[in-house]
Write a protein that holds these residues in place. Structure first.
Motif, PDB file in Angstrom:
ATOM      1  N   PHE B  75       0.866  -1.073  -0.025  1.00 19.68           N
ATOM      2  CA  PHE B  75      -0.005   0.120  -0.043  1.00 19.68           C
ATOM      3  C   PHE B  75       0.986   1.371   0.016  1.00 19.68           C
ATOM      4  O   PHE B  75       0.460   2.189  -0.757  1.00 19.68           O
ATOM      5  N   GLY B  76       1.808   1.101   0.954  1.00 24.24           N
ATOM      6  CA  GLY B  76       2.840   2.438   1.093  1.00 24.24           C
ATOM      7  C   GLY B  76       3.746   2.802  -0.346  1.00 24.24           C
ATOM      8  O   GLY B  76       3.710   3.695  -0.893  1.00 24.24           O
ATOM      9  N   ALA B  77       3.916   1.484  -0.983  1.00 24.42           N
ATOM     10  CA  ALA B  77       4.784   1.718  -2.485  1.00 24.42           C
ATOM     11  C   ALA B  77       3.853   2.248  -3.194  1.00 24.42           C
ATOM     12  O   ALA B  77       4.229   2.873  -4.043  1.00 24.42           O
ATOM     13  N   LYS B  78       2.423   1.633  -3.376  1.00 26.26           N
ATOM     14  CA  LYS B  78       1.500   2.064  -4.339  1.00 26.26           C
ATOM     15  C   LYS B  78       1.133   3.707  -4.336  1.00 26.26           C
ATOM     16  O   LYS B  78       1.228   4.342  -5.244  1.00 26.26           O
ATOM     17  N   MET B  79       1.016   4.020  -2.947  1.00 25.94           N
ATOM     18  CA  MET B  79       0.738   5.621  -2.723  1.00 25.94           C
ATOM     19  C   MET B  79       2.032   6.517  -3.283  1.00 25.94           C
ATOM     20  O   MET B  79       1.704   7.604  -3.609  1.00 25.94           O
ATOM     21  N   ALA B  80       3.219   5.877  -3.146  1.00 28.32           N
ATOM     22  CA  ALA B  80       4.204   6.957  -3.656  1.00 28.32           C
ATOM     23  C   ALA B  80       4.281   6.665  -5.033  1.00 28.32           C
ATOM     24  O   ALA B  80       4.872   7.576  -5.827  1.00 28.32           O
ATOM     25  N   ASN B  81       3.763   5.657  -5.731  1.00 28.22           N
ATOM     26  CA  ASN B  81       3.891   5.334  -7.031  1.00 28.22           C
ATOM     27  C   ASN B  81       2.536   4.991  -7.765  1.00 28.22           C
ATOM     28  O   ASN B  81       2.497   3.666  -8.315  1.00 28.22           O
ATOM     29  N   HIS B  82       1.630   5.639  -7.700  1.00 33.73           N
ATOM     30  CA  HIS B  82       0.239   5.247  -8.025  1.00 33.73           C
ATOM     31  C   HIS B  82       0.304   4.908  -9.541  1.00 33.73           C
ATOM     32  O   HIS B  82      -0.726   4.263 -10.045  1.00 33.73           O
ATOM     33  N   ALA B 264      -4.779  13.408 -13.756  1.00 32.93           N
ATOM     34  CA  ALA B 264      -3.441  14.164 -14.294  1.00 32.93           C
ATOM     35  C   ALA B 264      -2.178  14.062 -13.293  1.00 32.93           C
ATOM     36  O   ALA B 264      -0.957  14.203 -13.893  1.00 32.93           O
ATOM     37  N   ASP B 265      -2.357  13.794 -12.152  1.00 33.88           N
ATOM     38  CA  ASP B 265      -1.217  13.606 -11.095  1.00 33.88           C
ATOM     39  C   ASP B 265      -0.259  12.567 -11.433  1.00 33.88           C
ATOM     40  O   ASP B 265      -0.310  11.545 -11.748  1.00 33.88           O
ATOM     41  N   LYS B 266       1.115  13.218 -11.189  1.00 32.09           N
ATOM     42  CA  LYS B 266       2.029  11.964 -11.646  1.00 32.09           C
ATOM     43  C   LYS B 266       2.208  11.382 -10.267  1.00 32.09           C
ATOM     44  O   LYS B 266       1.635  11.887  -9.218  1.00 32.09           O
ATOM     45  N   SER B 267       3.085  10.237 -10.223  1.00 36.32           N
ATOM     46  CA  SER B 267       3.143   9.618  -8.817  1.00 36.32           C
ATOM     47  C   SER B 267       3.907  10.602  -8.043  1.00 36.32           C
ATOM     48  O   SER B 267       4.693  11.296  -8.220  1.00 36.32           O
ATOM     49  N   LEU B 268       3.601  10.477  -6.585  1.00 39.57           N
ATOM     50  CA  LEU B 268       4.019  11.283  -5.534  1.00 39.57           C
ATOM     51  C   LEU B 268       5.599  11.273  -5.601  1.00 39.57           C
ATOM     52  O   LEU B 268       6.120  12.468  -5.415  1.00 39.57           O
ATOM     53  N   SER B 269       5.986  10.083  -5.787  1.00 42.90           N
ATOM     54  CA  SER B 269       7.490   9.771  -5.932  1.00 42.90           C
ATOM     55  C   SER B 269       8.303  10.848  -7.058  1.00 42.90           C
ATOM     56  O   SER B 269       9.520  11.152  -6.856  1.00 42.90           O
ATOM     57  N   ARG B 270       7.619  11.299  -7.866  1.00 42.92           N
ATOM     58  CA  ARG B 270       7.855  11.944  -8.983  1.00 42.92           C
ATOM     59  C   ARG B 270       7.499  13.223  -9.381  1.00 42.92           C
ATOM     60  O   ARG B 270       7.755  13.854 -10.293  1.00 42.92           O
TER      61      ARG B 270
END
Ligand SMILES: Cc1ncc(C[n+]2csc(CCOP(=O)(O)OP(=O)(O)O)c2C)c(N)n1
Ligand code: SF4
Ligand SMILES: [Mg+2]
Lengths: 571, 286
Positions: B75-82, B264-270
């Motif tokens: 879940f954490g990894a997905k939220m950073a890189n949805h 339109a949001d990019k992944s949080l990590s990016r």
């Protein structure tokens, strides 16, 4: 004229002590005074006896007194539990019509809260404003204008009738105190300049705010006092600042989520108290093993087990220092005041990413729930350092997450980089991040992870020192005890006993300590801690040149105070 | 076009020869290649167990976390890189025992994650103890007189939780399994694929032969409607002489990401790193 006054607002849970104390504190803050508010509450939603303690001073104040100059008792139980804590010469404000069981004593002032409230605003709920007015009257009422402003802001959403009713209630509270008594604790005037540059903020808000301004992007947590308010701060800001916040099913999930997000490349945090942290511990070693940055906030309360849930203690330091199986590096920080919150949080996130380790921010109920006056000019943060995290990596499928040639901290790549994959592994692993059975690699990887501590040490800050250059007594403290211990050192110096305070906010690893005072003058180093055994003193004796000739310890659920410390030195 | 071989990993495989996990691995490679995903576009998250080693045997981004804690880490990894494809994997013990609470809550949360549970009805890595799906009366290292706890039906639990995609696969039918996995990954929302996975070393009851005699392909039954929750519940509980494989239940539900991200949001990590100023936040308390 009075320079320092303590007011208690006491009553059953749900009677509005916190709103009275907030109104008073904010009014005096805006009038240029320093204020400090602590909540002494029971673990229940209604009934019982809770007390908000407000200290108002002309000089900076980050701690409490043991007794009250003025006590507002909103019900009978409040009188029974707290009347003896009113100092000689002090006042107890109560409703003589409603709380009749006791024989009034000298200094008791009856103010018919409910009756006056009903007259002023037609609603007895406005008794809070009556009580506020009665306190203002005793304190000189110099801040009525500020108080009216605060009340107007507070009820701005409730409409004009509620505002004007409360303002009338405030006035009738002021008038209810007889002229001979009013102004008895007239506060010395302060310079009102710059009062706009002061904030009234509690520790939880300061930590939440610090995390948000440090670029927090993922928060997971499970409610537990006194940490919940940090989560609620972040939750309120999540939309505005693009933060994902999730209430996990338990603390185990919370820390594993945060670590997953840290692996995923964003700044992540979870906060809890000791009991919840006990559940997180395998996760701490996961962060250590996978070298994943994560910030873990621990808001201590007295344990063991469910303990004394709404009270305070600094009793979880040992757990935080030693939590997790195996050897790996970690960092522990502990803010002294709310002003420190943003700095400590910015450091926590920087150190976590720079060294790829778990970083702990250790506070407690006293810190989290107390409102501090913060001089905005003193708020500092550390510039962002993301530890060189990479978004892309040259070549094709050649990235090694645990590259040993790069030293103990290998370059960290965010997953999703074109033509590269990032393996992180909780098993002992190869440089690529695959499971290994190699004894040789095992040794290299342990040296890498645990050996980071030597690299972190030079990054750790020296303790602060305040006080005499030639102190006979040096009080040593950490985290939230700062205010009380500093005040104790000030009292000693004022009474002609040279003293100083050596205070730590960078707890682990410890820097090599350099004294900024004349060491040969020191007759005794005394630690003062809010726990049973002196956990920090043990840590210092094991790892530094410091040796203690005494320990002043408190574990009754209440925070340290200067009086308690000075009393401990004399006793 | 991405070939299944693009997913080959150089890591040394530690599974027993003949293990059902090989079938799962092959089916997963075929599914990913069929979806035309590049290895770097996929994150796999796993726990601990024989099954949970699977990400190492593929070339993908991998977070191999703790036993039972696959769901929260995923879940954490997905939220950073949805914007990435996140697939979780692990054994029946990992998913339903140590991770049982997380499994239930992952279905409530409904992130767009696919969970492959290699269900060998036994603890493989720890050398043969009972798992939550071990059959009644089965002799294992910790149940020397036969298992007495009623086995869990993970599919029924999933339907009860209104999980948005519930399927069962069989490691002995790679072709069908790869289709199920591809459908699960494509489905937007949390997808559970419970995979019958023979453990040739420690489970002498639920063998390839045992499963082969019982499984049938539900996806070939045109009359079965996986959107009917009541029928799905009945199907999920079918276990005995006949065991259904295929898509048991499917349902469109809002995914967690939609509550936090705009299309339109990019992944949080990016996203650019631009946190607010602390002083600005502090001023609200003046
Ligand atoms: C917290 C914790 N408890 C226990 C273990 C030991 N352990 C490792 S794998 C496993 C169970 C394996 O069974 P399963 O999840 O079904 O995976 P399989 O090996 O069968 O694929 C256990 C109990 C562990 N690694 N961590
Ligand atoms: S122990 Fe069983 S599950 Fe594990 S690899 Fe061997 S056969 Fe497969
Ligand atoms: Mg298993």
């Amino acid at each position: 004229m009075t320079k320092d006054i303590t007011v208690g607002i006491s009553g059953a849970a749900g009677m509005g002590m916190q709103s009275i104390s907030f109104t008073l504190a904010k009014s005096f803050l805006r009038a240029g005074y320093n204020v400090f508010v602590w909540q002494d509450v029971m673990s229940r939603i209604r009934g019982g006896n809770n007390t908000s303690m407000i200290r108002i001073s002309t000089s900076p104040v980050n701690s409490l007194k043991e007794d009250f100059d003025v006590l507002v008792a909103l019900d009978l139980l409040a009188i029974k539990r707290n009347a003896l804590k009113v100092k000689a010469g002090g006042f107890l404000i109560y409703d003589g019509e409603k709380q009749r069981a006791e024989e009034p004593k000298a200094g008791w002032i009856s103010v018919p809260f409910e009756k006056l409230a009903a007259e002023a605003g037609g609603d007895k709920i406005m008794m809070n404003s009556v009580a506020t007015g009665a306190v203002l009257s005793l304190l000189g009422a110099e801040v009525v204008k500020e108080c009216e402003g605060v009340i107007t802001e507070l009820f701005s959403k409730k409409g004009e009738t509620v505002i004007s009713g409360n303002l009338r209630a405030l006035k009738s509270g002021i008038a209810a105190v007889t002229p001979g008594v009013s102004g008895k604790f007239m506060l010395a005037p302060t310079l009102k300049i710059n009062s706009k540059n002061k904030a009234l903020i509690n520790g939880s808000e300061a930590l939440g705010l610090g995390a948000v301004s440090a670029g927090l992007k993922f928060y997971s947590g499970y409610p537990m006092s006194p940490a919940t308010s940090i989560m609620e701060y972040v939750a309120a800001k999540a939309r505005e600042y693009g933060i994902v916040l999730e209430q996990a099913e338990d603390e185990i999930a919370a820390i594993n989520m945060a670590i997953g997000a840290g692996y995923g490349g964003v700044r992540a945090m979870t906060c809890t108290s000791g009991g919840g942290f006990a559940l997180m511990i395998e996760g701490v070693s996961l962060a250590g093993m996978t070298e994943t940055p994560v910030v873990i906030g621990i808001s201590q309360r007295p344990g063991p087990a469910t303990g004394f849930p709404t009270r305070t203690e600094q009793g979880d330091l040992n757990m935080v220092l030693f939590a997790g199986h195996g050897d790996f590096a970690r960092v522990v920080l502990a803010p002294a005041t709310a002003a420190d919150g943003p700095l400590i949080m910015s450091r926590a996130f920087n150190l976590a990413e720079k060294y790829q380790v778990p970083v702990f921010v250790l506070s407690d109920q006293y810190y989290n729930d107390s409102s501090f006056s913060v001089d905005l000019a003193e708020v500092r943060v550390e510039p962002v350092n993301r530890g060189g995290v990479l978004a892309e990596f040259p070549g094709s499928y050649n990235y090694k997450r645990y590259d040993l040639s790069a030293g103990r901290v290998s370059p960290r790549l965010i997953p999703g980089a074109k033509d590269q994959v990032v393996y992180a592994d909780s098993d002992e692993h190869t440089e690529e991040g695959h499971i290994t059975e190699s004894a040789e690699l095992r040794v290299q990887m342990v040296d890498k992870r645990a050996g980071k501590i030597a690299e972190i040490v030079p990054d750790m800050e020296q303790p602060f020192y305040f006080g005499s250059e030639n102190p006979e007594t040096v009080l040593v403290s950490w985290g939230s005890s700062f205010g009380a211990v500093k005040e104790a050192a000030d009292l000693l110096n004022a009474s002609g006993k040279p003293a100083g305070i050596l205070h730590f906010t960078n707890i682990w690893p410890l820097p090599e300590i350099k004294f900024k005072f004349n060491e040969s003058a020191v007759k005794s180093f005394i630690c003062a801690e809010n726990n049973y055994s002196g956990q920090f003193a043990d840590l210092l004796e094991k790892n530094t040149k410091l040796r203690f000739s005494g320990r002043i310890l408190r574990y009754d659920g209440h925070p340290l105070t200067a009086e308690y410390i000075v009393g401990g030195l004399e006793g | 076009m991405v070939l299944a071989s693009a997913y080959n990993s150089a890591d040394d495989n530690a599974w027993c020869p003949g293990c059902g996990n090989f079938g799962v691995l092959q089916a997963l490679k075929l599914a990913l290649a069929g979806l035309n995903l590049e290895p770097w576009q996929v994150i796999m998250v796993s726990g601990i167990g024989q099954a949970a080693k699977i990400p190492h045997y593929l070339k993908v981004n991998c977070f191999n976390g703790l036993h039972g804690r696959t769901m929260p880490a995923a879940f954490g990894a997905k939220m950073a890189n949805h914007k990435m494809t996140v697939i979780a994997a692990g054994g029946d013990g990992d998913a339903y025992a140590e991770g049982g609470n997380h499994f239930v809550h992952a279905m409530r949360r409904n992130p767009d994650i696919t969970y492959l549970v290699h269900d060998n009805q036994i603890y493989g890595l720890t050398k043969g103890q009972a798992s939550p799906t071990t059959g009644l009366g089965t002799l294992t290292g910790t149940t020397p007189f036969g298992s007495v706890d009623i086995p869990e039906s993970p599919l029924a639990v999933a339907v009860a939780m209104d999980c948005s995609f519930v399927a069962r696969g069989f490691a002995g039918d790679i072709e069908h399994l790869s289709k199920i996995i591809a459908a699960a990954v494509k489905h937007r929302g949390f997808s559970l694929v419970d995979i019958l996975q023979p453990c040739v070393t420690f489970n002498k009851v639920n063998t390839y032969q045992w499963y082969k005699e019982r499984v049938y392909n539900l996806d070939e039954d045109a009359a079965y409607d996986p959107k009917d929750r009541n029928k799905a519940f009945t199907k999920a509980l079918e276990w005995g002489d006949r065991i259904p494989t295929g898509i048991i239940y499917k349902r469109e539900r809002p995914v967690f990401e939609d509550s936090v991200f705009k299309p339109a949001d990019k992944s949080l990590s990016r996203q650019p790193f631009t946190p607010p100023d602390s002083l600005e936040l502090m001023r609200k308390y003046a």
